[in-house]
Design an enzyme around this catalytic site. Structure first.
Site, PDB file in Angstrom:
ATOM      1  CB  SER A 108      -0.960  -0.009   1.248  1.00  0.00           C
ATOM      2  OG  SER A 108      -1.619   1.198   1.199  1.00  0.00           O
TER       3      SER A 108
ATOM      4  CE1 TYR B 265      -3.805  -2.200   4.774  1.00  0.00           C
ATOM      5  CE2 TYR B 265      -3.100   0.259   3.954  1.00  0.00           C
ATOM      6  CZ  TYR B 265      -3.739  -1.116   3.702  1.00  0.00           C
ATOM      7  OH  TYR B 265      -4.286  -1.619   2.415  1.00  0.00           O
TER       8      TYR B 265
ATOM      9  CE  LYS C  38      -1.742  -3.997   2.748  1.00  0.00           C
ATOM     10  NZ  LYS C  38      -1.950  -5.229   1.925  1.00  0.00           N
TER      11      LYS C  38
END
Length: 304
Positions: A152, A165, A169
């Site tokens: 991401s 997150y 990632k």
């Protein structure tokens, strides 16, 4: 002739969003597909059901393809192993793993609960480990196989409120790179995609002002899941020779990302001291340092 004729593909998180389109497009290209989806909510941790995965299977079979549903969790090693076993038992093989399965539990880092950190790491980073580890020896033994994992821009560039997150990632970027390096002689490839697409996960991000609302609306209309899925299927095709790379898909745009390499170096024959680092090294490097801008500052133009 489809790009994936005779191949078996496992797609995680395939009940909705990018995963759904990956499964449908892979099947349209001739693949037999294991459609994995836990059937839970965006935040994870809830009981799922076979509904979303089975709906995709039904859509594939109605179009003349072959698919089977799976509801195991990527966050559990035995679940990932069961997906691979199901592919081998049902279709007699496995040639590609496309793994966009994920959850979001956003929050400012100084307020983040341990559970929210561990849950996101478990699904994204550990989930990517689990599915690649479950398939890697099969791929090496048959000297054919590939992984399409998902990173991401929240990790590659940064986004406030997504420390868990982003960390996961960026970990996936390192994992994919090493798999590609170690698999080169065995014809095992691995690439990652940073997707721009309207999904359930994106829909959970708070919209706090008019500018953000307008940007979200543009994303919803111009950046679709199927555009990302087409890139994933292309990378999964046996005719693809690309490995170890990072891509982003933003509407009809495809970007190749650079990977960390030195951008500026300085040497001091007598060695560095803390004060000389502060007075000389860091000021000299300042022009080459990456700013703290989020993804929107790197992609300020309208999607094509």
């Amino acid at each position: 002739m489809g790009l994936l004729d005779g191949k078996v593909v496992l797609v995680t998180g395939a009940g909705r969003g990018i995963g759904r389109d990956c499964a449908i497009i892979a099947a349209a290209q001739g693949a037999k597909v294991v459609v994995n989806d836990l059937g839970g909510g965006v935040a994870g941790g809830d009981a799922g059901d076979v509904g979303p995965a089975q709906e995709v299977v039904n859509e594939i079979t109605k179009a003349g393809g072959e698919a089977v549903a799976n509801t195991d969790s990527v966050a559990i090693k035995s679940g990932a192993e069961a997906m691979v076993e199901q592919a081998l038992d049902t279709f007699g093989g496995l040639h590609s793993v496309i793994s966009p399965a994920g959850i979001l539990r956003d929050g400012m880092f100084h307020k983040m609960a341990d559970e929210d950190w561990h849950s996101v790491i478990d699904v994204h980073l550990n989930g990517s480990y689990n599915v690649t580890r479950a398939a890697i020896n099969h791929f090496r033994e048959q000297e054919e196989g590939n992984f399409v994992l998902f990173t991401s821009t929240s990790g590659l560039i940064g986004n406030i409120g997504q420390a868990n997150y982003a960390a996961a990632k960026m970990g996936i970027a390192g994992l994919s790179r090493i798999i590609a390096m170690e698999g080169e002689k065995k014809n095992v490839r691995s690439n990652i995609i940073a997707p721009f697409a309207w999904t359930r996960m994106i829909a959970t991000i708070p919209v706090k002002d008019e500018a953000s609302a307008q940007r979200v609306e543009r994303m919803k209309n111009a950046m679709r899941a199927d555009q990302v899925a087409k890139m994933a299927v292309a990378l999964a095709a046996p005719s693809c020779e690309t490995s170890g790379q990072i891509f982003a898909v933003r509407g009809n745009e495809i970007f190749l990302f650079n990977q960390p390499r030195p951008v500026r170096g300085m040497a001091r024959l007598e060695g560095w001291e803390p004060d000389t680092i502060l007075s000389h090294a860091l000021p000299s490097m300042k022009a080459d340092m990456t700013d703290l801008g989020a993804t929107a500052s790197v992609f300020p133009w309208e999607p094509i």
